[in-house]
Design a protein around this motif. Structure first.
Motif, PDB file in Angstrom:
ATOM      1  N   ILE A 139       6.544 -13.095 -35.845  1.00 47.41           N
ATOM      2  CA  ILE A 139       8.032 -12.260 -35.562  1.00 47.41           C
ATOM      3  C   ILE A 139       8.355 -11.391 -36.842  1.00 47.41           C
ATOM      4  O   ILE A 139       8.978 -10.377 -36.726  1.00 47.41           O
ATOM      5  CB  ILE A 139       9.166 -13.197 -35.683  1.00 47.41           C
ATOM      6  N   VAL A 140       7.964 -11.972 -38.152  1.00 49.52           N
ATOM      7  CA  VAL A 140       8.303 -11.114 -39.342  1.00 49.52           C
ATOM      8  C   VAL A 140       7.451  -9.971 -39.445  1.00 49.52           C
ATOM      9  O   VAL A 140       8.364  -8.706 -39.756  1.00 49.52           O
ATOM     10  CB  VAL A 140       7.975 -11.795 -40.593  1.00 49.52           C
ATOM     11  N   ILE A 141       6.408  -9.937 -38.966  1.00 50.38           N
ATOM     12  CA  ILE A 141       5.452  -8.664 -38.980  1.00 50.38           C
ATOM     13  C   ILE A 141       6.016  -7.641 -38.247  1.00 50.38           C
ATOM     14  O   ILE A 141       6.021  -6.422 -38.423  1.00 50.38           O
ATOM     15  CB  ILE A 141       4.106  -8.806 -38.813  1.00 50.38           C
ATOM     16  N   GLY A 142       6.329  -8.104 -37.038  1.00 51.56           N
ATOM     17  CA  GLY A 142       6.887  -7.330 -35.830  1.00 51.56           C
ATOM     18  C   GLY A 142       7.975  -6.429 -36.279  1.00 51.56           C
ATOM     19  O   GLY A 142       8.244  -5.246 -36.121  1.00 51.56           O
ATOM     20  N   ILE A 143       9.035  -7.421 -36.723  1.00 48.73           N
ATOM     21  CA  ILE A 143      10.430  -6.759 -37.073  1.00 48.73           C
ATOM     22  C   ILE A 143      10.286  -5.955 -38.443  1.00 48.73           C
ATOM     23  O   ILE A 143      10.717  -4.696 -38.507  1.00 48.73           O
ATOM     24  CB  ILE A 143      11.335  -7.998 -37.320  1.00 48.73           C
TER      25      ILE A 143
END
Length: 307
Positions: A28-32
């Motif tokens: 989630i963190v990498i995508g956002i």
């Protein structure tokens, strides 16, 4: 079930599967972060480039006419009368001269001969000192305005106080009266601006005006002005339209905006793929959790748990 119980069960489930929870959160963190970083990067690059070019100078027009009889300032006055869409029309000439840098090496400096009106039209930002005046230009004063990139080459230190100092150009000494901010679009070589008459008479500038610079009135349709300017200048000097080249900074800015929009879409697509891959990872984890819960629910019901 109370809200506090839901938070407790959620925390318990995350704690029981630390590795899985970490990988899910990381996805989630990498995508956002990828989306935010790409958006910020594109916005920053666009702001920097447009700031360097100067939105305020979108009304600037550059005119190159290859007239065999030469171009004079009397011609520019007549062009201004015939094209009332312009606030100002001025001309420049080019030359170059050897100079000995602070390192003792001999280099060449590009010299642009201008009248004071040029600095207002070009949007030159004065960093320190002043521009030369009309009377100094008419008297062929030996004065120079240099860009900030030239300070290091001429004086050996980017922080040197250069206003009032002299530089040797050709066979004469020139007093530096001002420094203008350099932009990333300027070449890395030393650049100086001197009075038009000085460059023409002392530094071997071209005979007459090499390039015409105009500044249109506010609210003028720049695309239409470029077309009418090309036809009018060609007619005035008796040239074919192909012998007159007219461009506006507004057109360059629009091209830059189009390019940056395309680049933004490309980078946004890459960031979206990262977000999509992260989402697939999350769905995989959710499917695994549901599968495990099915077994857990079956076990509990076999022991008498209610629905």
């Amino acid at each position: 079930m109370k809200l506090s119980d839901l938070f407790y069960e959620t925390w318990h489930a995350l704690s029981a599967n630390k590795g899985r929870s970490f990988l899910t959160i990381l996805g989630i963190v990498i995508g956002i972060a990828a989306v935010i970083a790409m958006t910020s990067l594109i916005g920053g690059i666009q702001t920097m480039l447009m700031g360097e070019m100067g939105f305020e100078q979108a009304r600037q027009v550059s005119i190159n006419a290859y007239s065999s009889r030469g171009i004079t300032f009397d011609d520019l006055d007549k062009l201004k009368t015939g094209m009332p869409e312009y606030d100002t029309i001025t001309g420049i000439t080019y030359s170059s001269s050897e100079f000995t840098g602070a390192d003792g090496q001999t280099n060449y400096m590009g010299i642009t001969g201008v009248r004071p009106a040029y600095f207002a039209v070009s949007g030159s930002k004065l960093k320190e000192g002043r521009f030369f005046t009309d009377s100094e230009e008419q008297n062929a004063a030996r004065l120079a305005v240099i860009d900030s990139n030239s300070i290091m080459q001429l004086f050996g230190s980017a922080d040197a106080q250069v206003v009032g100092q002299t530089i040797r150009l050709g066979n004469d000494d020139y007093t530096v009266v001002g420094v203008i901010d350099s932009t990333s679009f300027m070449s890395g070589g030393a650049q100086a601006y001197a009075p038009f008459t000085t460059v023409e008479t002392r530094l071997g500038g071209a005979n007459g005006i090499s390039q015409i610079i105009g500044f249109a009135k506010e609210g003028t349709d720049m695309d239409r002005l470029v077309e009418t300017t090309q036809s009018y200048v060609a007619q005035y000097f008796g040239l074919d339209a192909e012998e007159v080249y007219v461009s506006s900074l507004d057109a360059i800015i629009k091209q830059m905006e189009t390019m940056m929009t395309s680049f933004s879409l490309l980078m946004g697509s890459v960031a979206s793929i990262s977000l999509f891959v992260g989402g697939i990872g999350i769905m995989n984890m959710m499917l695994t959790n549901v599968t495990e819960r099915i077994r857990e629910i079956g076990l509990r019901k076999s022991l008498g748990a209610r629905r």
